[in-house]
Motif scaffolding. Structure first.
Motif, short mmCIF file in Angstrom:
data_model
loop_
_atom_site.label_atom_id
_atom_site.label_comp_id
_atom_site.label_asym_id
_atom_site.label_seq_id
_atom_site.Cartn_x
_atom_site.Cartn_y
_atom_site.Cartn_z
N LYS A 1 6.71 -10.89 -14.11
CA LYS A 1 7.20 -11.34 -12.79
C LYS A 1 7.10 -10.22 -11.77
CE LYS A 1 10.82 -14.29 -14.75
NZ LYS A 1 11.56 -13.63 -15.84
N ARG A 2 7.23 -8.97 -12.26
CA ARG A 2 7.29 -7.82 -11.38
C ARG A 2 5.90 -7.36 -10.97
NH1 ARG A 2 8.42 -1.85 -13.78
NH2 ARG A 2 8.57 -0.73 -11.82
N ASN A 3 5.62 -7.35 -9.69
CA ASN A 3 4.37 -6.80 -9.15
C ASN A 3 3.16 -7.11 -10.05
OD1 ASN A 3 2.62 -5.35 -7.63
ND2 ASN A 3 3.86 -3.49 -7.53
N VAL B 1 5.78 5.09 -26.08
CA VAL B 1 6.84 5.00 -25.09
C VAL B 1 6.29 4.89 -23.68
CG1 VAL B 1 7.11 7.53 -25.06
CG2 VAL B 1 8.96 6.10 -24.22
N ASN B 2 6.84 3.93 -22.94
CA ASN B 2 6.59 3.87 -21.50
C ASN B 2 7.93 4.18 -20.83
OD1 ASN B 2 6.13 3.30 -18.83
ND2 ASN B 2 5.07 1.37 -19.20
N PRO B 3 8.11 5.42 -20.37
CA PRO B 3 9.40 5.78 -19.78
C PRO B 3 9.61 5.17 -18.39
CG PRO B 3 8.16 7.75 -20.48
CD PRO B 3 7.21 6.58 -20.47
N ALA B 4 8.56 4.55 -17.84
CA ALA B 4 8.64 3.86 -16.54
C ALA B 4 9.22 4.79 -15.47
CB ALA B 4 9.42 2.55 -16.71
N GLY B 5 10.21 4.31 -14.72
CA GLY B 5 10.77 5.12 -13.62
C GLY B 5 11.50 6.36 -14.08
N VAL C 1 2.51 5.62 -22.61
CA VAL C 1 1.71 4.56 -21.98
C VAL C 1 2.22 4.31 -20.57
CG1 VAL C 1 1.21 2.07 -22.01
CG2 VAL C 1 1.09 3.38 -24.12
N HIS C 2 1.30 4.23 -19.63
CA HIS C 2 1.59 3.66 -18.31
C HIS C 2 0.61 2.52 -18.10
CE1 HIS C 2 4.52 6.63 -17.18
NE2 HIS C 2 3.69 7.58 -17.55
N ILE C 3 1.14 1.37 -17.78
CA ILE C 3 0.29 0.19 -17.58
C ILE C 3 -0.65 0.41 -16.40
CG2 ILE C 3 0.35 -2.26 -16.95
CD1 ILE C 3 3.17 -2.31 -18.35
N SER C 4 -0.09 0.95 -15.34
CA SER C 4 -0.86 1.17 -14.11
C SER C 4 -1.52 2.55 -14.14
CB SER C 4 0.07 1.06 -12.91
OG SER C 4 1.05 2.08 -12.97
N GLN C 5 -2.25 2.84 -13.06
CA GLN C 5 -2.98 4.11 -13.01
C GLN C 5 -2.05 5.23 -12.53
OE1 GLN C 5 -6.03 1.92 -10.67
NE2 GLN C 5 -7.35 3.55 -11.45
N TRP C 6 -1.18 5.64 -13.43
CA TRP C 6 -0.23 6.71 -13.12
C TRP C 6 -0.95 7.94 -12.58
CZ3 TRP C 6 5.02 7.22 -13.17
CH2 TRP C 6 5.50 8.52 -13.07
N HIS C 7 -2.07 8.25 -13.17
CA HIS C 7 -2.83 9.45 -12.81
C HIS C 7 -3.36 9.39 -11.38
CE1 HIS C 7 -5.23 6.40 -14.77
NE2 HIS C 7 -6.26 6.80 -14.06
O1 LIG Z 1 8.12 1.17 -14.10
C1 LIG Z 1 7.04 1.73 -13.94
C2 LIG Z 1 5.91 1.36 -14.78
C3 LIG Z 1 4.90 2.46 -15.05
O2 LIG Z 1 5.43 3.37 -16.01
C4 LIG Z 1 3.62 1.83 -15.66
O3 LIG Z 1 3.71 1.38 -16.79
O4 LIG Z 1 2.59 1.77 -15.00
C5 LIG Z 1 4.57 3.23 -13.77
C6 LIG Z 1 5.84 3.77 -13.11
O5 LIG Z 1 5.50 4.39 -11.86
C7 LIG Z 1 6.84 2.66 -12.81
O6 LIG Z 1 8.07 3.22 -12.37
#
Ligand SMILES: O=C1C[C@@](O)(C(=O)O)C[C@@H](O)[C@@H]1O
Length: 145
Positions: free
Chosen positions: A16-18, A72-76, A98-104
């Protein structure tokens, strides 16, 4: 091998999120993708998500002795979660970030990732399938050194 898949804050809202950034798959759907990869590789996966760092730390303390590795996806929490990083390091087990999006591709301070230096595997930008890919990479490294 038994591998934990840990998800940080707001990842319970996946699907649902973005969706343009994180895809349309729910957290349960991602779990199914990971479980299918685990079965194919002959390992097992256990899943945990929390919006609270303390709950993630408690979960690691409680379960690490039964586990061989973590995804682990630590997200925010990524730039700030020293207690979670300490808990993972203290297990002595390898972990994949893991980051789903292009964290880099993020700018400067936004990109700060305190987990990166200690991660055995680092995977960003592969979408939700990144979890299964990270699990496969951990198994590969453990079984084909
Ligand atoms: O919650 C998330 C998800 C995330 O970790 C990702 O999986 O791409 C990227 C983070 O910037 C964001 O805060």
């Amino acid at each position: 091998m038994r591998i934990a898949i840990l998800h940080g804050p707001n990842l319970n809202r996946l699907g649902k999120r973005n969706p343009e950034k994180y895809g349309t798959k729910s957290l349960d759907g991602i779990g199914e993708d990971v479980d299918a990869a685990a079965e194919r590789l002959g390992v097992s996966a256990v899943h945990f998500q929390s919006n609270s760092e303390g709950a993630l730390v408690d979960w690691v303390h409680e379960h690490h002795e039964t586990l061989d590795a973590f995804v682990v996806n630590p997200a925010g929490l990524t730039p700030v979660a020293y207690p979670l990083l300490d808990a993972l390091r203290d297990t002595g087990r390898p972990f994949a970030v893991v980051h789903i999006s292009q964290w880099h591709a993020l700018d400067g301070r936004e990109r700060a990732d305190i987990f990166a230096d200690s991660a055995a595997v680092y995977l960003a930008g592969a979408g939700w399938h990144g979890y299964a890919l990270a699990l496969e990479a951990l198994v590969f490294k453990a079984t084909r050194p």
